[in-house]
Scaffold this motif. Sequence first.
Motif, PDB file in Angstrom:
ATOM      1  N   ASP A 102       0.837  -1.203   0.000  1.00  0.00           N
ATOM      2  CA  ASP A 102       0.000   0.000   0.000  1.00  0.00           C
ATOM      3  C   ASP A 102       0.871   1.251   0.000  1.00  0.00           C
ATOM      4  OD1 ASP A 102       0.978   0.129   2.529  1.00  0.00           O
ATOM      5  OD2 ASP A 102      -0.958  -0.043   3.555  1.00  0.00           O
ATOM      6  N   GLY A 135      -7.773   1.518   0.726  1.00  0.00           N
ATOM      7  CA  GLY A 135      -7.602   1.152  -0.682  1.00  0.00           C
ATOM      8  C   GLY A 135      -8.425   1.998  -1.624  1.00  0.00           C
ATOM      9  N   GLN A 136      -9.644   2.384  -1.170  1.00  0.00           N
ATOM     10  CA  GLN A 136     -10.519   3.078  -2.114  1.00  0.00           C
ATOM     11  C   GLN A 136      -9.969   4.457  -2.481  1.00  0.00           C
ATOM     12  OE1 GLN A 136     -13.095   5.691  -1.385  1.00  0.00           O
ATOM     13  NE2 GLN A 136     -12.158   6.086   0.616  1.00  0.00           N
ATOM     14  N   LEU A 195      -7.070  -1.941  -2.946  1.00  0.00           N
ATOM     15  CA  LEU A 195      -8.480  -2.126  -2.653  1.00  0.00           C
ATOM     16  C   LEU A 195      -8.937  -3.558  -2.940  1.00  0.00           C
ATOM     17  CD1 LEU A 195     -11.332  -0.994  -2.023  1.00  0.00           C
ATOM     18  CD2 LEU A 195     -11.542  -0.528  -4.457  1.00  0.00           C
ATOM     19  N   MET A 207      -8.186   3.908  -5.689  1.00  0.00           N
ATOM     20  CA  MET A 207      -8.889   3.108  -6.683  1.00  0.00           C
ATOM     21  C   MET A 207      -8.723   3.703  -8.081  1.00  0.00           C
ATOM     22  SD  MET A 207     -12.657   1.596  -6.299  1.00  0.00           S
ATOM     23  CE  MET A 207     -13.450   3.161  -6.201  1.00  0.00           C
ATOM     24  N   ILE A 225     -10.005  -1.637   3.186  1.00  0.00           N
ATOM     25  CA  ILE A 225     -10.797  -1.248   2.021  1.00  0.00           C
ATOM     26  C   ILE A 225     -10.923   0.273   1.961  1.00  0.00           C
ATOM     27  CG2 ILE A 225     -13.107  -1.369   1.003  1.00  0.00           C
ATOM     28  CD1 ILE A 225     -13.258  -4.228   2.181  1.00  0.00           C
TER      29      ILE A 225
END
Lengths: 313, 321, 330
Positions: free
Chosen positions: A87, A271-272, A283, A275, A268
């Motif tokens: 990440d 992650g978004q 994500l 995106m 999540i």
Amino acid sequence: MTTSSNSPNTSRLSRAWNSDLAWSFRQTPVAMVSAFVVSILILGAILAPLLAPYNPFDPATLNLMNGFTPPSQPNAFTGDVFVLGTDDQGRDVLSTILYGMRISLFVGFAAVFLAMLLGVTLGLMAGYIGGWVETIIMRIADIQLTFPSILVAMLIFGIAKGVTPPEYRDQMAIWVLILAIGLSDWVQFARVVRGATLVEKNKEYVQAARLIGRSQFSIMLRHILPNVLNPVLVIATISLALAIIAEATLSFLGVGAPPTKPSLGTLIRIGQEFMFSGEWWILFFPAATLLALALSINLLGDWLRDALNPRLR
Amino acid sequence: MNAIIKVKNLTRVFDVSKPWLNRVIERLPKSYLTAVSEVDFEIQRNSVYALVGESGSGKSTIGKMVVGLLNASSGAVEVDGIDLSSEQDAEKVDAVRSNIQMIFQDPFASLNPRWKVRDIIAEPVAARGGDTKGLSERLLEQVGLSAADADKYPHEFSGGQRQRICIARSLASEPKIIVCDEPTSALDVSVQSQVLNLMSDLQEDLGLTYLFISHDLTVVQHMADKIGVLYLGRLVEEAPRDVLFSSPKHPYTQMLFDAAPRIDGFGREVEPPKGEIPDAINPPSGCAFHPRCPMATADCSKSRPEMRKIGDTRVACHLAE
Amino acid sequence: MQHPILSVRNLVVEIPTRHGILRPVDQVSYDIHAGEILGVVGESGAGKSMTGNAVIGLLDRPARITSGEILLSGEPIHNKRPDELRRLRGKTMGMIFQDPLTSLNPLLTVGEQLTETIQEHLNVSNAEAQDRAVAALEEVGIPAARARINSYPHEFSGGMRQRVVIALALCAEPDLIIADEPTTALDVSVQAQIIALLKRLCRERGVAVMLVTHDMGVIAEAADRVAVMYAGRLAELGPVRDVLTTARHPYTSGLMASTPLASQGQKRLRQIPGSMPRLGNLPQGCAFSPRCEFAQDKCRANPTPHIQDGDGRAACWFPLSANSEQEVDA
């Protein structure tokens, strides 16, 4: 209904293997695949410290240079390879998923356990004692049902956050999550147990126990409870999936697990942000894991419901 | 006097009103169902007293009041001279309670499916903290099953075997009185005879007293020493078995005897009885049977007949003689 | 030659389970003629209801007919498609179940259910269907039928409800009625009314009735012939008086002897030892042999011959003769 005549000296294990439930399990491929997926995921979560290549919670192992490494490609600066990529902070996605699942599953199990404890107790009391005890319990349940459970959870979360001192907030977050989800989820246990109790309490074996002079408490615990557990088991399974999703939703909304101890939902949310900038893996992998986990648990619950329903047998 | 049970003026009223809110909105009065009304009888020690009646006759309600599962609205049940509802001495009540047991109708619902047979049978003793070692095994053999069955679960037994287990459980606390609520009506004929024989044997061996509740006249005729016939919660006739079956006095009893199908009644054409059992919430005035009674007079719809003694029979009918 | 209304030939119904294939109905054969009531008796699990369900085509999966024939007025129906069978039900076959509440739709009035059934099977106008519905209710003895036709099932008492079910079974003028424990849920006095009604309808309209029950008294009073079933097989078949008074099969004889009425005045009832074997656990040879006091080696080794209508009444290797020491003092 088929019943095999067991000789008394067959072992508990072989009895379990030969039971109708185990047989139905072996006859249902969906159940077997789901159970396989769930066990792999749970095992992965439990053994995360052994399996995960990195410890994402240990800042010392992180290298910011490793940020945004795509899956299975060497990092442009360090040359390190991460199976599922990294990440923004250079944390290995696979490791964060394994550790994140620990939190998600722990919150899920603990919340369902809390909801079950509360719901089964209150449901038994409402069904068996009746009268004003029943009225009070079931009206509270009705009122709570008029709010979306996620709203109830957020409310509880908000109150808890207000009363805990700031320095403990991150530590407390997970327990508050459990409390919030558990308290928002007891209603369906209570309703189902109350219904089943109403049926069981009029059966003659309960009257026989009353006649013998057993106390109310003892009748509820020793006679009725074992006979209302089948539907509870089914609801617990489906609730587990819902609790994991609820935890993910709360964490996604930023009121759940803190980013320092990310759950699947937190992952999540992180992650978004990336995106649309091409770093899809941050994500995608946590989301896919959540999907696989929730779906398999749900499918298991569906199978359990059918297998335990005597009318469908 | 050797009556072990005295039922005095026993009445039970159920509140069958709709919920409070419905009553307020629909302007309905409270409604009550009198399931049992002013029932009087005595059961002699070591005898079998049977209550017969159709649905709604209150026979099961009486049984439940006798064992103490239901409280009487008025009247009393005296067991061994002790009135359970008014007796203050908890020890005495408990002693009486352990002297009465019950056998239920449905052998599939009366055993907890999650318990082993051993624990089911021993529960009456275990609940009082007694010694249960070997008890279930001994009782199982006494009711014609094998000691090895103690480790099984109820679902492994047939209906008749389950009823034997129920009987074993009812014997565990060594009671003097057993209330049998339709003990064989869920069983097949060939199994019914086994269970009835077992019950007769036990009565003789252990000196038991039975209150036998049934709708089946042939079973009652076989088992009972004295029979009470109930209609809509009231005792309409009571007589020793042979007297009742040879000369039924009440028209309802006569109707029951005529209507019951007989295994030697090949092609029997009987005039079937008129009408059905009336609604117990609004029972007919006077004698409750008068709308169906072939002999009813104007008087029957006005005044309720009192129990009268005619020979060995007690009957509540204006016209019986 | 006149065909019987219903002719069941070597019917076998099987249920595949994890413990093997069960045969709740095994090689059962019988006929029912017009105007005749055939009683089918047996203990629970003997296969009597299953036989009835197989005839109407209402077997619950996974039970299925695996061999044998069912002929309705000479025409085979066991191989009909479900939709064809559905049309036959009601039109040529009517059903009466134990619990009248479950066989009526609680949301439709009695009249709506009757006219719907009539119009589905007979080509008549609305008014005509209405008249027939009233006539059907009157025929089964419902007072003030024209007024009560707009009532819902819950407004009737138990006995009246069962009358409505009978009216529903009759309204399309079927040739065969299958009554599965029609009086078991009713009180003695109402039971007598329903039995009298069934007998009258059978006599007046020439309907063939298959009366499934466990009550020997009902059989004795209502049936013309009786089929005794045990563990899925026919044990005995014959005119009701012959079968019940001079039973040939030891099971029938024991069944009669164990009714309390038969042992009148005796301290103990005659009893058949043991209980009916479970279907998954049938003994070799005659299914009754473990409980039979006359059983010999042949009985334990060889399955009994299946009885056909006409030849031999009892499926037994050593049938009791009429003047043996086995007397049934019924």
